[in-house]
Design a protein around this motif. Sequence first.
Motif, PDB file in Angstrom:
ATOM      1  N   ARG A   1      19.960 -28.095 -24.351  1.00  0.00           N
ATOM      2  CA  ARG A   1      20.533 -26.802 -24.730  1.00  0.00           C
ATOM      3  C   ARG A   1      20.308 -26.589 -26.230  1.00  0.00           C
TER       4      ARG A   1
ATOM      5  N   LEU B   1      22.857 -21.847 -28.302  1.00  0.00           N
ATOM      6  CA  LEU B   1      23.688 -21.807 -27.105  1.00  0.00           C
ATOM      7  C   LEU B   1      24.807 -22.854 -27.137  1.00  0.00           C
TER       8      LEU B   1
ATOM      9  N   ARG C   1      16.611 -29.121 -28.894  1.00  0.00           N
ATOM     10  CA  ARG C   1      17.405 -28.822 -27.701  1.00  0.00           C
ATOM     11  C   ARG C   1      18.162 -30.037 -27.146  1.00  0.00           C
TER      12      ARG C   1
ATOM     13  N   ASP D   1      14.802 -22.077 -23.355  1.00  0.00           N
ATOM     14  CA  ASP D   1      15.985 -22.664 -22.731  1.00  0.00           C
ATOM     15  C   ASP D   1      15.915 -22.415 -21.232  1.00  0.00           C
TER      16      ASP D   1
ATOM     17  N   ALA E   1      17.429 -21.721 -17.356  1.00  0.00           N
ATOM     18  CA  ALA E   1      18.459 -20.829 -16.832  1.00  0.00           C
ATOM     19  C   ALA E   1      19.809 -21.527 -16.798  1.00  0.00           C
TER      20      ALA E   1
ATOM     21  N   LYS F   1      21.492 -21.506 -20.081  1.00  0.00           N
ATOM     22  CA  LYS F   1      22.012 -20.178 -20.395  1.00  0.00           C
ATOM     23  C   LYS F   1      23.201 -19.796 -19.523  1.00  0.00           C
TER      24      LYS F   1
ATOM     25  N   ARG G   1      23.090 -19.669 -16.188  1.00  0.00           N
ATOM     26  CA  ARG G   1      22.634 -18.949 -14.996  1.00  0.00           C
ATOM     27  C   ARG G   1      21.865 -19.910 -14.090  1.00  0.00           C
TER      28      ARG G   1
END
Length: 333
Positions: free
Chosen positions: A139, A143, A195, A301, A303, A306, A308
């Motif tokens: 991530r 975010l 990330r 990134d 889903a 995020k 989702r």
Amino acid sequence: MNPLSKIVAAARGPVQAVNKALTRPAAHTPHAVARMLRGGSLEEAVRGRIVLITGASSGIGHATAVRIGAAGGTVVLVARGEEKLRATAAEVEAAGGTAHVHPCDLTDMDAIDALVAAVLEQHGRVDVLVNNAGRSIRRSLALSYERFHDFERTMQLNYFAPLRLMLGLLPGMRERRFGQVVNISSIGVQTKVPRFGAYIASKAALDTLSDAFQAETQDEGVRFTTVHMPLVRTPMIAPTTLYDNFPTLTPEEAGAVVCDAIVTRPRRFSPAFGRVASFADSITPEIMDFVRNRGFKMFPDSAAAKGRPDAGAEQDASVAQRVFVEFTNGNHW
């Protein structure tokens, strides 16, 4: 074939060959040469030894346990799910080994203390501790502002749990003047990938702690081995479907790396790109910052990151992404 595709094709062979030579057990790897010079084998390394493996219900831990079983070893299997652990135990025993199932929630410090007490009471000792259980979070910083718990939970499972196990088992190893702690770390610690800040910070903490502990126990027959594992196709990377396009080790190949580390007892076991990146970073971090930033901008990134997770599959990797991955083989972006 377009020019970028030609670059991919030209780069794939030599880049992968170098990485495989330093990542996978083979006759020409430095650790395999050391094993041959010592005349050792996995059978000799685990005969009469008790090996505790965390995260043994799937992936690398499962594959390592089965391989040790095939070599006639005794494994103590640790993970949360008892049913899956018993399935692993059945495979170990079918392969010729002995397995003991010890379910434990490694996010619970009291549960870990109870595990250590039970294992020592029932088995008397642990000769090799494989800290394999772990959590990875992919991530970006943007975010992560409201997700401090991501850093807490990775630190709990990837650092505090192995530390608690070591503090419980190292006294016996030091008293017997023999033991090994194998920490499954990540190439990301060497490459400092974007990330994965929460993940690599927790693994880096374990790496440096082990360095300090090794300095104190160097003359006591206790060995700390850090395995900087490249990308492995396990359930941990499943949320990032883009990885379906990337070269990875299988759990069986990764398990073979762990077993080779038990035989040769190296201080570190790292893939080629990780070693190169670590060296380059120590000389000129600005260049590596540029490479990492390019990788960050090139890969989005997921889903899931995020929020989702049901957004559907990500797009296939582009030619440019494949080129970048080939030249940073084994790394995760």
